[in-house]
Scaffold this active site. Structure first.
Site, short mmCIF file in Angstrom:
data_model
loop_
_atom_site.label_atom_id
_atom_site.label_comp_id
_atom_site.label_asym_id
_atom_site.label_seq_id
_atom_site.Cartn_x
_atom_site.Cartn_y
_atom_site.Cartn_z
N ASP A 40 0.83 -1.21 0.00
CA ASP A 40 0.00 0.00 0.00
C ASP A 40 0.86 1.26 0.00
OD1 ASP A 40 -2.39 1.35 -0.05
OD2 ASP A 40 -2.71 1.26 2.12
N GLY A 88 -0.09 5.52 -4.31
CA GLY A 88 -0.72 6.80 -4.67
C GLY A 88 -0.11 7.95 -3.88
N ARG A 135 -0.87 9.30 -10.04
CA ARG A 135 -0.90 8.06 -9.24
C ARG A 135 -0.26 6.87 -9.97
NH1 ARG A 135 -4.15 7.53 -4.78
NH2 ARG A 135 -4.43 5.35 -5.26
N HIS A 175 2.35 3.49 -9.01
CA HIS A 175 2.18 2.04 -9.24
C HIS A 175 3.39 1.49 -10.00
CE1 HIS A 175 -1.73 2.37 -7.55
NE2 HIS A 175 -2.27 3.03 -8.56
N SER A 182 -7.35 -5.44 -5.33
CA SER A 182 -8.45 -6.03 -4.55
C SER A 182 -9.75 -5.97 -5.34
CB SER A 182 -8.62 -5.28 -3.22
OG SER A 182 -9.25 -4.03 -3.44
N TRP A 229 -11.68 -2.33 -8.09
CA TRP A 229 -12.40 -2.13 -9.36
C TRP A 229 -13.21 -0.83 -9.31
CZ3 TRP A 229 -10.84 -4.64 -13.41
CH2 TRP A 229 -10.41 -5.97 -13.31
N LEU A 274 11.06 -20.33 -5.36
CA LEU A 274 10.13 -19.41 -4.68
C LEU A 274 8.76 -19.52 -5.35
CD1 LEU A 274 9.41 -16.95 -2.86
CD2 LEU A 274 10.38 -15.47 -4.62
N ARG A 284 -4.93 -1.87 8.95
CA ARG A 284 -6.13 -2.64 8.60
C ARG A 284 -5.80 -3.74 7.58
NH1 ARG A 284 -7.56 2.65 6.86
NH2 ARG A 284 -7.01 2.95 4.68
C1 IPE Z 1 -5.32 -2.73 -0.22
O1 IPE Z 1 -5.03 -1.39 -0.39
C2 IPE Z 1 -5.34 -3.43 -1.54
C3 IPE Z 1 -4.04 -3.59 -2.19
C4 IPE Z 1 -2.89 -3.25 -1.67
C5 IPE Z 1 -4.08 -4.19 -3.49
P1 IPE Z 1 -6.19 -0.29 -0.55
O2 IPE Z 1 -5.52 1.01 -0.68
O3 IPE Z 1 -7.12 -0.69 -1.61
O4 IPE Z 1 -6.96 -0.43 0.85
P2 IPE Z 1 -7.72 0.65 1.71
O5 IPE Z 1 -8.70 1.33 0.80
O6 IPE Z 1 -6.69 1.58 2.25
O7 IPE Z 1 -8.36 -0.14 2.81
C1 IPE Z 2 -1.58 0.27 -3.37
O1 IPE Z 2 -1.39 1.63 -3.43
C2 IPE Z 2 -1.77 -0.35 -4.74
C3 IPE Z 2 -3.15 -0.75 -5.01
C4 IPE Z 2 -4.14 -0.70 -4.17
C5 IPE Z 2 -3.41 -1.26 -6.34
P1 IPE Z 2 -2.61 2.66 -3.42
O2 IPE Z 2 -3.00 2.93 -4.83
O3 IPE Z 2 -3.71 2.15 -2.55
O4 IPE Z 2 -1.93 3.93 -2.79
P2 IPE Z 2 -2.53 4.89 -1.68
O5 IPE Z 2 -3.00 4.04 -0.54
O6 IPE Z 2 -3.65 5.63 -2.33
O7 IPE Z 2 -1.39 5.77 -1.30
MG MG Z 3 -4.12 2.37 -0.59
#
Ligand code: IPE
Ligand code: IPE
Ligand code: MG
Length: 240
Positions: free
Chosen positions: A20, A23, A33, A37, A65, A69, A131, A194
């Site tokens: 996580d 972004g 953003r 990635h 996740s 979507w 792995l 979380r």
């Molecule tokens: C969890 O991150 C999903 C992935 C890392 C793929 P999110 O950014 O989607 O989760 P929330 O919204 O902070 O719970």
């Molecule tokens: C995790 O980074 C990657 C995915 C959920 C695909 P985020 O895109 O959730 O980045 P933040 O949490 O907004 O910083």
């Molecule tokens: Mg996130």
């Protein structure tokens, strides 16, 4: 430069990562953003190398996740594009580093060409043993559990099993993760405390390590720090 680090002991057999913060990483640099990635994909390669170096046989990465979507279409498209590029580019690495690819989640929702490429990569790497890399894609734990319940109900209705046959083992065998060990260590980056619908059943007794580091900044040193944290834990599984 030899930057080998001492390998902590005991090691987890299976590490799962909630990758996580991509972004926020991009935003803090005034970037779009999707650049976050892209930088996140480089961190994946670092962590693959770290697992190989430490000798950890299972790594699961939460890449997308079922709730992701709902993000703006451009971001979803950028993530799908990145996945496609990763598979196309890294097949060579997976083969040369002896990494076997698996995927969990509702893969039927992926773009068709990516889902075909994914299946080809899974098939091509099936003989690799150093792995096991599990990508959680279009993955949601509640949906996974419901899917298992539906399959079990169907088998029960068809007379293939009796309700008294429904054990933890039987239930596990109906999850996407059938045949995989449960994660010993769960790492979440970006400081969020979380689970976000990740492996709810499988992490019942996982040790949890949360770091403020954003995923694109996550290095081998951070990974080894998590391994040291794990090595110092006392796992009791409800015992004394
Ligand atoms: C969890 O991150 C999903 C992935 C890392 C793929 P999110 O950014 O989607 O989760 P929330 O919204 O902070 O719970
Ligand atoms: C995790 O980074 C990657 C995915 C959920 C695909 P985020 O895109 O959730 O980045 P933040 O949490 O907004 O910083
Ligand atoms: Mg996130």
């Amino acid at each position: 430069m030899d930057n080998r680090l001492p390998i902590p002991s005991p090691l987890p057999r299976h590490v799962a990562c909630i990758m996580d913060g991509n972004g926020r990483w991009a935003k803090s640099r005034g970037m779009m953003r999707h650049k976050g990635h892209r930088a996140g994909a480089d961190a994946v390669n670092r962590i693959l190398d770290s697992c190989l170096e430490a000798g950890i046989p299972w790594l699961t990465l939460y890449a997308f996740s079922s709730e992701n979507w709902c993000r703006p279409r451009v971001e979803v498209e950028a993530l799908m594009h990145l996945l496609h590029e990763f598979l196309k580019k890294e097949i060579k690495t997976l083969m040369s580093k002896d990494i076997r690819l698996h995927a969990i989640g509702d893969l039927s929702r992926l773009p068709e060409k990516t889902s075909i490429l994914l299946q080809n990569t899974i098939d091509q790497t099936a003989g690799n043993t150093s792995l096991n890399l599990v990508l959680a894609l279009s993955y949601g734990s509640r949906a996974e559990i419901l899917r298992a319940v539906r399959k079990i109900a169907e088998e029960s209705r068809n007379g293939k099993l009796d309700p008294s046959d429904i054990t933890e083992e039987l239930f596990c065998s109906h999850l996407y993760t059938s045949g995989m060990p449960d994660p010993d260590l769960l790492i979440r980056t970006s400081g969020e405390n979380r689970i976000s619908n990740f492996l709810l059943w499988q992490i019942s007794y996982s040790e949890i390590h949360v770091t403020d580091t954003l995923w694109p900044d996550f290095t081998k040193e951070d990974f080894f720090e998590a391994l040291r944290d794990y090595a110092g834990r006392q796992r009791r599984f409800g015992g004394v």
